[in-house]
Design a protein around this motif. Structure first.
Motif, short mmCIF file in Angstrom:
data_model
loop_
_atom_site.label_atom_id
_atom_site.label_comp_id
_atom_site.label_asym_id
_atom_site.label_seq_id
_atom_site.Cartn_x
_atom_site.Cartn_y
_atom_site.Cartn_z
N LEU A 24 0.86 -1.19 0.00
CA LEU A 24 0.00 0.00 0.00
C LEU A 24 0.89 1.24 0.00
N LEU A 25 0.28 2.37 -0.38
CA LEU A 25 1.02 3.62 -0.35
C LEU A 25 0.37 4.54 0.69
N THR A 26 1.17 5.05 1.59
CA THR A 26 0.67 5.97 2.62
C THR A 26 1.09 7.39 2.25
N TYR A 27 0.14 8.31 2.18
CA TYR A 27 0.42 9.72 1.88
C TYR A 27 0.18 10.54 3.15
N LEU A 57 12.52 6.35 12.23
CA LEU A 57 12.24 5.51 13.41
C LEU A 57 11.90 4.08 13.00
N PHE A 58 11.13 3.91 11.92
CA PHE A 58 10.82 2.55 11.46
C PHE A 58 12.11 1.81 11.09
N GLN A 59 13.03 2.52 10.45
CA GLN A 59 14.29 1.86 10.06
C GLN A 59 15.08 1.43 11.28
N ARG A 60 15.12 2.28 12.30
CA ARG A 60 15.82 1.93 13.54
C ARG A 60 15.18 0.73 14.22
N LEU A 61 13.84 0.72 14.26
CA LEU A 61 13.16 -0.41 14.91
C LEU A 61 13.40 -1.70 14.13
N THR A 68 8.11 -4.18 11.13
CA THR A 68 7.29 -3.00 10.85
C THR A 68 6.73 -3.09 9.42
N HIS A 69 5.71 -2.28 9.15
CA HIS A 69 5.09 -2.31 7.82
C HIS A 69 5.88 -1.52 6.79
N TRP A 70 6.89 -0.77 7.22
CA TRP A 70 7.63 0.13 6.32
C TRP A 70 8.42 -0.66 5.28
N ILE A 71 8.27 -0.30 4.03
CA ILE A 71 9.07 -0.90 2.95
C ILE A 71 10.11 0.11 2.48
N ASP A 72 9.65 1.27 2.00
CA ASP A 72 10.57 2.35 1.63
C ASP A 72 9.80 3.66 1.54
N THR A 73 10.55 4.74 1.46
CA THR A 73 9.94 6.07 1.38
C THR A 73 10.29 6.60 0.00
N ILE A 74 9.24 6.89 -0.80
CA ILE A 74 9.49 7.13 -2.22
C ILE A 74 9.36 8.60 -2.61
N SER A 75 8.86 9.43 -1.68
CA SER A 75 8.87 10.87 -1.91
C SER A 75 8.79 11.52 -0.54
N ASP A 76 8.75 12.86 -0.49
CA ASP A 76 8.80 13.47 0.84
C ASP A 76 7.51 13.31 1.64
N ARG A 77 6.45 12.79 1.00
CA ARG A 77 5.20 12.53 1.75
C ARG A 77 4.68 11.11 1.58
N GLU A 78 5.40 10.27 0.88
CA GLU A 78 4.85 8.95 0.53
C GLU A 78 5.76 7.81 0.94
N MET A 79 5.13 6.85 1.59
CA MET A 79 5.83 5.68 2.08
C MET A 79 5.14 4.45 1.50
N SER A 185 0.57 -14.31 7.31
CA SER A 185 0.93 -15.45 8.18
C SER A 185 0.54 -15.20 9.63
N GLN A 186 -0.27 -14.14 9.87
CA GLN A 186 -0.80 -13.81 11.21
C GLN A 186 0.29 -13.27 12.14
N GLN A 187 1.41 -12.84 11.57
CA GLN A 187 2.45 -12.23 12.41
C GLN A 187 2.03 -10.80 12.76
N VAL A 188 2.29 -10.39 14.00
CA VAL A 188 1.96 -9.03 14.45
C VAL A 188 3.05 -8.06 13.97
N ILE A 189 2.62 -7.03 13.22
CA ILE A 189 3.57 -6.10 12.60
C ILE A 189 3.20 -4.67 13.00
N LEU A 190 4.20 -3.87 13.35
CA LEU A 190 3.96 -2.47 13.70
C LEU A 190 3.52 -1.69 12.44
#
Ligand code: TMP
Length: 244
Positions: A24-27, A57-61, A68-79, A185-190
């Protein structure tokens, strides 16, 4: 990256589908709300600042083995984030008494909570995100006992990592809110974000109670200098980044 279908618009973010059903893309928007959206406004460039802080912070965690759900950050407002089934709980960790804890108890502002409190709220705007008990979570079938134990363990581990990190920034992590989801797989992800919208952050170098606030309480309480406070958090977070 082209936006797919808009799946959900929240108070601070918009979620879009992508070509990949697992992504998904988060704006991140500049919109700010408080008191269950009874107070509304905009914080200039908040979306960019929160996207950058959450990214760091997601990268540090993740580096500390927190999924965590973070994959990458593709612009200054989009992850780009992993598509999850969100657990409808807001998990709040408190190190010092503030906010609703002070309003609902006689604990004084700033009282240290040792061990930290972990609280579960029902993520439901119509009901005003009420505080839950473990029995209510069970009765409402919101999460299993095993999932609750995992949420608590993850939240406390995240608290330790973030408390230490912010300490290095000269910032006290007073409290914060997390959201989690389940992967296929029912794993709990931040999930969600970690930013001055979702944390209380107090500047250890400030000399008075109003000056020290570096988070959304500046907006909630009309303390002014909201953008500047968010920017100062970002500057200090980036100054600790291994890339700098
Ligand atoms: P509270 O003291 O108002 O219960 O807030 C506890 C923490 O949770 C604080 O860091 C702010 C954060 N929070 C959110 O991120 N979203 C919310 O809707 C609320 C009420 C609090």
């Amino acid at each position: 990256m082209s936006f797919g279908e808009k799946l959900y618009e929240g108070k601070a973010k918009i979620i879009y589908a992508t070509d990949d059903p697992e992504v998904l893309l988060t704006y991140f928007k500049d919109d700010a709300t408080a008191f269950n959206a009874q107070k509304r406004g905009q914080i200039v460039d908040k979306g960019k600042i929160n996207c950058a802080i959450s990214t760091e912070l997601f990268q540090r965690l993740a580096a500390a083995a927190i999924p965590t759900h973070w994959i990458d950050t593709i612009s200054d407002r989009e992850m780009r984030v992993k598509a999850l089934t969100i657990i409808p709980l807001e998990v709040v960790v408190r190190n010092l008494a503030a906010g609703s804890l002070c309003r609902q108890t006689n604990l004084p502002l700033g009282q240290r909570l040792d061990p930290p409190l972990v609280e579960f709220y029902y993520k439901n705007d119509d009901l005003g995100d009420p505080l839950l008990t473990l029995d209510r979570i069970h009765a409402m079938a919101l999460a299993s006992q095993e999932q609750i134990a995992t949420l608590r363990r993850q939240a406390l581990k995240i608290n330790q990592l973030l408390t230490d990190f912010f300490m290095g920034c000269g910032i006290t992590l007073v409290d914060f809110k997390l959201e989690f989801g389940l992967d296929p797989s029912q794993q709990v992800i931040l999930a969600d974000e970690i930013s001055p919208d979702t944390c209380r952050l107090w500047d250890q170098t400030a000399t008075d109670e109003t000056q020290r606030v570096m988070d959304k309480d500046r907006f909630r309480q009309d303390l002014g200098q909201v953008e500047q406070a968010y920017q100062r958090v970002l500057d200090r977070v980036l100054a600790q980044s291994p890339k700098n």
